[in-house]
Scaffold this active site. Sequence first.
Site, mmCIF file in Angstrom:
data_model
loop_
_atom_site.group_PDB
_atom_site.id
_atom_site.type_symbol
_atom_site.label_atom_id
_atom_site.label_comp_id
_atom_site.label_asym_id
_atom_site.label_seq_id
_atom_site.Cartn_x
_atom_site.Cartn_y
_atom_site.Cartn_z
ATOM 1 N N SER A 1 72.153 33.320 -31.011
ATOM 2 C CA SER A 1 72.749 34.127 -32.076
ATOM 3 C C SER A 1 71.749 34.891 -32.923
ATOM 4 O O SER A 1 72.128 35.831 -33.627
ATOM 5 C CB SER A 1 73.594 33.232 -32.995
ATOM 6 O OG SER A 1 72.808 32.199 -33.558
ATOM 7 N N ASP B 1 74.774 32.714 -43.802
ATOM 8 C CA ASP B 1 75.682 31.571 -43.712
ATOM 9 C C ASP B 1 74.831 30.309 -43.644
ATOM 10 O O ASP B 1 73.632 30.351 -43.932
ATOM 11 C CB ASP B 1 76.657 31.706 -42.532
ATOM 12 C CG ASP B 1 75.971 31.804 -41.169
ATOM 13 O OD1 ASP B 1 74.798 31.373 -41.044
ATOM 14 O OD2 ASP B 1 76.607 32.288 -40.212
ATOM 15 N N HIS C 1 72.301 31.103 -40.362
ATOM 16 C CA HIS C 1 71.627 32.364 -40.028
ATOM 17 C C HIS C 1 71.092 33.087 -41.263
ATOM 18 O O HIS C 1 71.796 33.188 -42.275
ATOM 19 C CB HIS C 1 72.598 33.293 -39.296
ATOM 20 C CG HIS C 1 73.218 32.683 -38.090
ATOM 21 N ND1 HIS C 1 74.455 32.072 -38.100
ATOM 22 C CD2 HIS C 1 72.740 32.568 -36.821
ATOM 23 C CE1 HIS C 1 74.733 31.611 -36.892
ATOM 24 N NE2 HIS C 1 73.717 31.893 -36.094
#
Length: 357
Positions: A42, A332, A335
């Site tokens: 990600s 978040d 990340h």
Amino acid sequence: MELWNVVFVCCVLCYSFCHTAEAIVKLRGNETIPALILFGDSIVDTGSNNNLITGLKCNFPPYGRDFEGGIPTGRFSNGKVPADFVAEELGIKEYIAPYTSPALQPGDLLRGVNFASGGTGYDPLTAQLVSVIPLSEQLEQFKEYIGKLKGNFGEAKTNFILSKSLVLVVSSSNDIANTYFATGVRKLNYDVPNYTDMLVQQASSFVKELYGLGARRIGVFGAPPLGCLPFVRALFGGLRRLCSEEINMASKLFNSKLSSELHKLNQSLPQAKVVYIHIYDSLLNIIQNPTKYGFEVADKGCCGTGTVEAAFLCNMLDPTTCSDDSKYVFWDSYHPTQKTYQILVGEILNKYTSNFS
């Protein structure tokens, strides 16, 4: 070849080479990098998970609120991710599209593609647990991409793109933080030294596969200080939500082994530039000295409470999401923000670009 196909290919080649941003970072001898190819998780995913049946996707608000037009694209951040900043700084393209994007055009292939899928890892079990694209499948997609390059632009052009492109591999975070520590499923069969050995062996095999397919400039990211992620602090940091030293030590052990293995590969693979990219200290420095970089909050994310929210838990229905994410190191619970990524990419390119010359 039909006349229309000849004209189409010529137009694509002309457009691709005439409409490229000027490279800000140069290699020795004023050489440039024609394409950026990305594998991993990600941190660099630009939308590969959008059409998957998985809980690990983020193509909805408030993700992407600082992206162009405030559009959630599937990037695990409030805006751009490292893939975007690297492509821009190298003068390759503004954005590198996911290989799975239906909007991908033949001309896009010349500037590179993105195979990364949020939630994946070197450990095959990691992607399986959350139903995302494993590195083995990303490699198969890469082979398919090579076939498309050859079909559209010929073998000589394809070999040039493969050998001169910058190939980045960003993985290991989900293996260590999630598969090993958060779920504990791998603790049944491995201790930390053995698990990190397995991860490094998988990373080494992946790099050799890339080399065998024609890649020569390969950068592999180490693990960040995973013990200081807000999500990890919430699970393992106690009432004070301190960084987990145990998990940070696992990251450092993996990094030490990975660095050593990549050095060996760099020595043994002819004409290869295999580079270990150390991100641990750069991010830890931001976390420990946030005000130095213009941040105010480093122990929780902007989205929701900032302690456990990520992916579908980070959504527009949560009224506690911060209004100014520029003050936050993390977007978040897992990340970093666009601002943090931009700082990190700047440091990385300044430190490592010359190693690919």
